[in-house]
Design an enzyme around this catalytic site. Structure first.
Site, PDB file in Angstrom:
ATOM      1  N   SER A   1      40.525  30.148  33.111  1.00  0.00           N
ATOM      2  CA  SER A   1      41.945  30.405  32.924  1.00  0.00           C
ATOM      3  C   SER A   1      42.396  29.902  31.545  1.00  0.00           C
ATOM      4  O   SER A   1      41.797  30.256  30.534  1.00  0.00           O
ATOM      5  CB  SER A   1      42.742  29.758  34.056  1.00  0.00           C
ATOM      6  OG  SER A   1      44.074  30.188  34.054  1.00  0.00           O
TER       7      SER A   1
ATOM      8  N   ASP B   1      41.630  39.915  40.140  1.00  0.00           N
ATOM      9  CA  ASP B   1      42.453  39.079  39.261  1.00  0.00           C
ATOM     10  C   ASP B   1      43.341  39.959  38.387  1.00  0.00           C
ATOM     11  O   ASP B   1      42.851  40.669  37.517  1.00  0.00           O
ATOM     12  CB  ASP B   1      41.538  38.215  38.390  1.00  0.00           C
ATOM     13  CG  ASP B   1      42.289  37.215  37.527  1.00  0.00           C
ATOM     14  OD1 ASP B   1      43.527  37.215  37.551  1.00  0.00           O
ATOM     15  OD2 ASP B   1      41.622  36.433  36.822  1.00  0.00           O
TER      16      ASP B   1
ATOM     17  N   HIS C   1      43.171  35.474  40.885  1.00  0.00           N
ATOM     18  CA  HIS C   1      42.821  34.571  39.788  1.00  0.00           C
ATOM     19  C   HIS C   1      42.173  33.290  40.305  1.00  0.00           C
ATOM     20  O   HIS C   1      41.356  32.679  39.614  1.00  0.00           O
ATOM     21  CB  HIS C   1      44.073  34.246  38.978  1.00  0.00           C
ATOM     22  CG  HIS C   1      43.809  33.473  37.727  1.00  0.00           C
ATOM     23  ND1 HIS C   1      42.973  33.927  36.730  1.00  0.00           N
ATOM     24  CD2 HIS C   1      44.258  32.260  37.308  1.00  0.00           C
ATOM     25  CE1 HIS C   1      42.926  33.038  35.751  1.00  0.00           C
ATOM     26  NE2 HIS C   1      43.693  32.013  36.080  1.00  0.00           N
TER      27      HIS C   1
END
Length: 407
Positions: free
Chosen positions: A151, A322, A355
């Site tokens: 991330s 995601d 995610h």
């Protein structure tokens, strides 16, 4: 159990990219395993945490912070795991601007004896990278075997390849991208507005008074929706009403008594309640701004130009569910690597977890990561698939393993 070092290092005067300086930057870190220089390299692996993570990447008996910040990648980092602490010297540092021991808004300003608050200088991903480089110098680590992160931590990884292209042999950005798209920028802006609109925020000067918990809770809920996929939310919650024992975290609106309090609302309230106990609202403002501002190509003609000086290998990992950092964004980054002549594999993982998949599906993240750290792009699991993702044997990125879909 491998050796664990946990503490804070004072790195002296530090000038941020904004031009402001502080007299002594402190960085909290944890290091696992034993450092071994190896020719021109070493066995050192730097792990970069995500937006609200901490330096406590693996538990190994180390007291840490509560919630997700504690041992946030414990299934990936540790003895015998994908990032094997009996083989590698693993370092994770809390980034400047955060609230887990490194210098940031809630830390003490030595000039005033009070928390910095919003007087703390604005931070960037580039500042995170330079602080990590300074910390590693203090620890006696020169060239890194690898830098790994997910991330916002994946952006941090990319920045290492740009700022210190000779200092790292392998990079692994997981569930990351070269920049945020407009939709994610918009959602982050709403989350920040939730905090700054809370009457208790007081321009960031709330320390010693009531914390703007309602605003931070709403910000976390906006962020958490970004981390889940439509499929996973449908399967977990649907339209079901919460049980009779469900408790609302926020004052109900006037009409709420007539309509059901749904499971998805209860879940978001639960996540918000946990988060406000462990995180600082000003830090949330600072770190989301840093992530929003990051652009791999800034100062260059494009992404490939930014990566042109990097001579190591890259493994990119993305997840089909995601929508925060999409497969397409990772493939665009992989194409930039190819254009820059950076050896790269793009490993796409089939997942409905959104995610959060890189945190909650270690069985899918671990094998390619383990093999890449050990053997680079020659690692079997980096490319090992039962069939090509699109049926084309000429696919240039590591395709989806059919077993990831239960096949």
């Amino acid at each position: 159990m491998t050796s664990v070092e946990s503490g804070t290092r004072s790195l002296g005067e530090f000038t941020f990219e904004c031009g402001e300086s502080i007299g002594d930057l402190e960085v909290a870190y944890e290091a696992y395993g034993d450092f071994e220089p190896q020719g021109e390299g070493s066995n050192a692996v730097l792990v970069c945490h995500a937006l609200t993570g901490s330096q406590n990447v693996a538990s190994e008996g180390v007291p840490g912070t509560s919630g997700q910040a504690r041992a946030w990648w414990n299934d990936i980092v540790g003895p015998g795991k994908a990032i094997d602490t009996t083989k590698y010297y693993v370092v994770c540092a809390n980034v400047p601007g955060s609230c887990y021991g490194s210098s940031g808004p809630p830390a003490e300003n030595p000039k005033t004896g009070e928390p910095w608050g919003t007087d703390f200088p604005p931070v960037t991903v580039g500042d995170w990278t330079r602080a990590q480089r300074r910390l590693l110098d203090e620890l006696g680590v020169g060239r890194l075997h690898a830098v790994v992160g997910g991330s916002a931590g994946g952006m941090n990884v990319l920045d290492w390849a740009v700022q210190y292209p000779d200092d790292v042999a392998r990079i692994v950005p997981v569930a990351a991208a070269a920049r945020l798209d407009a939709q994610c920028l918009a959602l982050d802006a709403i989350a920040r507005r939730a905090i700054t609109s809370d009457d208790d925020w007081q321009g960031g000067d709330y320390y010693g008074a009531a914390k703007p918990t309602d605003g931070l809770a709403l910000a976390r809920q906006v962020g958490h929706v970004m981390y889940l996929s439509k499929t996973s939310m449908g399967e977990r919650f649907g339209r079901r009403a919460a049980g009779r024992d469900a408790v609302r975290s926020f004052p109900a609106d006037r009409a709420a008594g007539y309509f059901p309090y749904r499971e998805v609302e209860s879940y978001l309230d639960y996540q918000a309640e946990k988060f406000v106990d462990r995180f600082d609202p000003n830090s949330y403002l600072y770190l989301t701004r840093a992530m929003d501002d990051y652009d791999l190509s800034e100062g260059y003609e494009g992404d490939a130009d930014a990566l042109a000086a990097y001579e190591g290998e890259a493994l990119l990992m993305s997840f089909t569910g995601d929508w925060h950092f999409t497969v397409a964004q990772s493939e665009s980054l992989a194409e930039a690597c190819r254009e820059a002549s950076v050896p790269v594999a793009h490993h796409v993982v089939g997942s409905d977890h959104g995610h959060d998949a890189f945190l909650v599906e270690p069985e899918k993240v671990g094998p390619p990561l383990r093999d890449f750290l050990a053997d680079g792009l020659a690692g079997r699991a980096v490319h090992d698939t039962a069939e090509e993702a699109d049926g084309d044997e000429e696919t240039e990125f590591a395709p989806v393993h059919n077993s990831l879909f239960g096949g």
